[in-house]
Scaffold this active site. Sequence first.
Site, PDB file in Angstrom:
ATOM      1  N   ARG A   1     -14.783  12.556   7.483  1.00  0.00           N
ATOM      2  CA  ARG A   1     -13.503  13.216   7.752  1.00  0.00           C
ATOM      3  C   ARG A   1     -13.145  14.194   6.652  1.00  0.00           C
ATOM      4  O   ARG A   1     -12.580  15.264   6.891  1.00  0.00           O
ATOM      5  CB  ARG A   1     -12.397  12.165   7.905  1.00  0.00           C
TER       6      ARG A   1
ATOM      7  N   SER B   1      -7.876   3.761   9.078  1.00  0.00           N
ATOM      8  CA  SER B   1      -8.533   3.724   7.772  1.00  0.00           C
ATOM      9  C   SER B   1      -7.787   2.800   6.813  1.00  0.00           C
ATOM     10  O   SER B   1      -8.372   1.896   6.204  1.00  0.00           O
ATOM     11  CB  SER B   1      -8.605   5.136   7.194  1.00  0.00           C
TER      12      SER B   1
ATOM     13  N   ASP C   1     -15.290   2.272   7.317  1.00  0.00           N
ATOM     14  CA  ASP C   1     -14.237   3.190   6.889  1.00  0.00           C
ATOM     15  C   ASP C   1     -14.738   4.117   5.801  1.00  0.00           C
ATOM     16  O   ASP C   1     -14.438   5.317   5.807  1.00  0.00           O
ATOM     17  CB  ASP C   1     -13.022   2.409   6.390  1.00  0.00           C
TER      18      ASP C   1
ATOM     19  N   LYS D   1      -8.786  -1.638   5.793  1.00  0.00           N
ATOM     20  CA  LYS D   1      -8.986  -2.142   4.430  1.00  0.00           C
ATOM     21  C   LYS D   1      -7.929  -3.175   4.058  1.00  0.00           C
ATOM     22  O   LYS D   1      -8.228  -4.199   3.437  1.00  0.00           O
ATOM     23  CB  LYS D   1      -8.971  -0.987   3.432  1.00  0.00           C
TER      24      LYS D   1
ATOM     25  N   HIS E   1       0.842  -1.193   0.000  1.00  0.00           N
ATOM     26  CA  HIS E   1       0.000   0.000   0.000  1.00  0.00           C
ATOM     27  C   HIS E   1       0.874   1.238   0.000  1.00  0.00           C
ATOM     28  O   HIS E   1       1.873   1.308   0.712  1.00  0.00           O
ATOM     29  CB  HIS E   1      -0.914   0.036   1.228  1.00  0.00           C
TER      30      HIS E   1
END
Length: 434
Positions: free
Chosen positions: A168, A183, A161, A187, A82
Amino acid sequence: MLAYQLIERKRDGGRIEPGEWQELIASYLRDEVTDAQMASLLMAVFFRGLDRDETAALTDTMLHSGASLDLSHLTVPRLDKHSTGGVGDKVSLILAPLIASLGAVVPMMSGRGLGHTGGTLDKLESIPGYRIDLTIEEFKQVLRDVGTSIIGQTSALAPADKKLYALRDVTATVPSIPLISASIMSKKLAEGSSALVLDVKCGDGAFMKNLEDARALAVSMVAIGTQAGVRTEAVLTDMSAPLGRAVGNTLEIIECLETLKGTGPTELTGVIRVLARRMVMLAGVDRDETAAARRVDDAMFSGRALQVFAKLIERQGGNARVVDDYSLLPAAPDRELLLATRGGYVTAMRAEAIGRASHALGAGRSRVGDAVDHGVGIVVTSQPGDSVKAGDTLLELHHRGGRNLEAALALCREAISIGDEPPAPRQKVLGEVR
């Protein structure tokens, strides 16, 4: 009354317990807690923070707010990567087929771009026919057949999320390390991988502008992954200037293909090699860094990774001929060159302004649902440290009929500085967190 009590407690610096997070999030998903109440709690978290246990509890609650992928039937290592996002960041598109070509499975659910950073899905959708909307069963089948699959995020995974992030985004509570960590990791943990490498960007074009904050985010996410039983590491990489030379969807796909053919930009290839080496070692394929580096280089420079990418494109409905024929990709018809007005050294190529310029040309979106022009973008021809003469090309802007060209040029001029002395070299890999 639970929401009121938790808002009050967090406002005053108290802790929220795991069971309370579970009850709160479940009530929020049932619309029993209002957006106004949750926004107040998020603001209290923004100012008061969460400790490590609170952050882990929030992550776990969001993870279990929906389904998780079960990939336990796969007997090979399940690896994921990620990135926290940046300008010209096409790393995932190269890493996924590269690691899959080494025998691992790489499931990736990615997002679209918003603002000045490009989205992996937008880049993939510049390939004619490529489908990002596979069902979970189709996703699993492509993983079995190809070794990797890159699709859009499904609402079945970590739905809390999605709802919290939207709130947010409109309440100025996005820049919170605990909330960012929960967050991202909710995921990632839902995707069913056994090991995860995080690419945490740092600098002008990144969310985290300085190394201290980037490292704090990396430490937070690594702790969450490790506590959840997923082998997790982070690499801190520089985003003071665009990564590679291409910024824009089609342009970045072409740069990915060139990199998989062994002719990509040196700095981009270097970041890929570091991340791939860490993924190989986390998977246990190699324990020695030298051996892991050799294995990665062989896959990249032999063409095996390129073959996997072509197979991925084909299996997800795309035209795999784009691997050899770039004319099949959407392109902008017009070019504008930004030239150096003086000689010297390029001392800065500020990533955020370059990203905003590409966005102005149409490569990005300001709101979810906005159309994207896949053909437009910017090619960086002179990078920080390069010596230039007056009249040399600094940037090449790919535009469509002059749309927002003057605004893009103004941003590009703002992005570039030329001085009499070369800048101090800045490494692309700034550190690691294990």
